[in-house]
Design a protein around this motif. Structure first.
Motif, PDB file in Angstrom:
ATOM      1  N   ARG A   1       0.842  -1.205   0.000  1.00  0.00           N
ATOM      2  CA  ARG A   1       0.000   0.000   0.000  1.00  0.00           C
ATOM      3  C   ARG A   1       0.881   1.260   0.000  1.00  0.00           C
ATOM      4  O   ARG A   1       0.615   2.229  -0.705  1.00  0.00           O
TER       5      ARG A   1
ATOM      6  N   GLU B   1      -9.141   1.343  -2.316  1.00  0.00           N
ATOM      7  CA  GLU B   1      -9.198  -0.077  -1.958  1.00  0.00           C
ATOM      8  C   GLU B   1     -10.670  -0.474  -1.905  1.00  0.00           C
ATOM      9  O   GLU B   1     -11.454   0.155  -1.188  1.00  0.00           O
TER      10      GLU B   1
ATOM     11  N   ARG C   1      -9.576  -8.364  -2.375  1.00  0.00           N
ATOM     12  CA  ARG C   1     -10.056  -7.030  -2.712  1.00  0.00           C
ATOM     13  C   ARG C   1      -9.175  -6.470  -3.818  1.00  0.00           C
ATOM     14  O   ARG C   1      -8.139  -7.048  -4.145  1.00  0.00           O
TER      15      ARG C   1
ATOM     16  N   PHE D   1      -7.172  -3.051  -5.526  1.00  0.00           N
ATOM     17  CA  PHE D   1      -6.651  -1.685  -5.458  1.00  0.00           C
ATOM     18  C   PHE D   1      -6.811  -1.060  -6.840  1.00  0.00           C
ATOM     19  O   PHE D   1      -6.408  -1.663  -7.840  1.00  0.00           O
TER      20      PHE D   1
END
Ligand SMILES: C[S@@+](CC[C@H](N)C(=O)[O-])C[C@H]1O[C@@H](n2cnc3c(N)ncnc32)[C@H](O)[C@@H]1O
Length: 210
Positions: free
Chosen positions: A163, A175, A187, A189
């Motif tokens: 991140r 996100e 998930r 990005f």
């Protein structure tokens, strides 16, 4: 009859788990989400990183205009053979994203409108992450987007590092919520507006990582 995408990937995961990171392919919902960064009807350039057997190929292809270019990069020779056999319309590069700059140069690609990644970033060494992220940020158009998946198998400290690397390279990093129905839950990005100053950050990060 040749095995479908899931079978070939699952079999490959026994000998190449370090490279594939999971025996499961990205589920349909996340594939759709990852592919949505490709503007509908685009005639631009889309580059997929870690294409596997091609589970994202159709969702991406469905969004392309007639003059678009779609390059799929994959390191594993068996998955590359599968891609070439089953997606003859796809421009497949058998290569390592460590060589992304050269791969793009060889393909005659200067600027990319969308990078879509299902690479196992969380297991990549930091130096490799920095190299690849630097190339992505340099080659994206100012309006370009990177979408990438992170699964819940990734260790929290590795995700934090990743991140931070994304924040160092992009003005906007969003996100998404976790898709719990994905095997494993994951998930996305979504990274926009590459920062012009990422080169110097690369150097600083290299010093602090060593
Ligand atoms: C988690 S799998 C994703 C496969 C598929 N795209 C999907 O979404 O299910 C990661 C893929 O990245 C490929 N890969 C890993 N390291 C790579 C590298 N350095 N260069 C290119 N591809 C790589 C693996 O072989 C594998 O196919």
């Amino acid at each position: 009859m040749a095995p479908p995408d899931h079978t070939v990937f699952f079999k490959r995961s026994f000998s190449k788990m370090d490279q594939l990171a999971t025996p499961f392919l990205t589920g349909r919902r996340l594939c759709r989400q990852l592919a949505q960064v490709v503007p509908r009807g685009t005639n631009g350039v889309v580059v997929e990183l870690g294409a596997g057997p091609g589970v994202l190929a159709e969702p991406i292809r469905a969004r392309l205009g007639p003059d678009a270019r779609y390059l799929a990069i994959e390191i594993d020779e068996e998955l590359v053979a599968h891609l070439r056999a089953h997606k003859p319309w796809l421009e497949v590069v058998h290569g390592d994203v460590a060589d992304l700059e050269r791969i793009l140069d060889d393909a005659g690609i200067d600027q990319v409108d969308a990078f879509v990644s299902t690479l196992p970033w969380a297991v990549f060494p930091q130096a490799l992450r920095m190299t690849v992220m630097g190339v992505i940020a340099r080659r994206l158009t100012p309006e370009g987007v990177l979408s990438m998946i992170i699964t819940w198998m990734a260790l929290p400290n590795r995700v934090r590092d990743l991140r931070a690397l994304l924040d160092a390279h992009f003005d906007e990093v969003v996100e998404t919520a976790t898709e719990w129905r994905n095997p494993p839950p994951a998930r996305t990005f979504l990274c926009r507006r590459p920062l012009p100053r990422f080169n110097s950050l690369d150097e600083r990060d290299t010093r602090s990582a060593s």
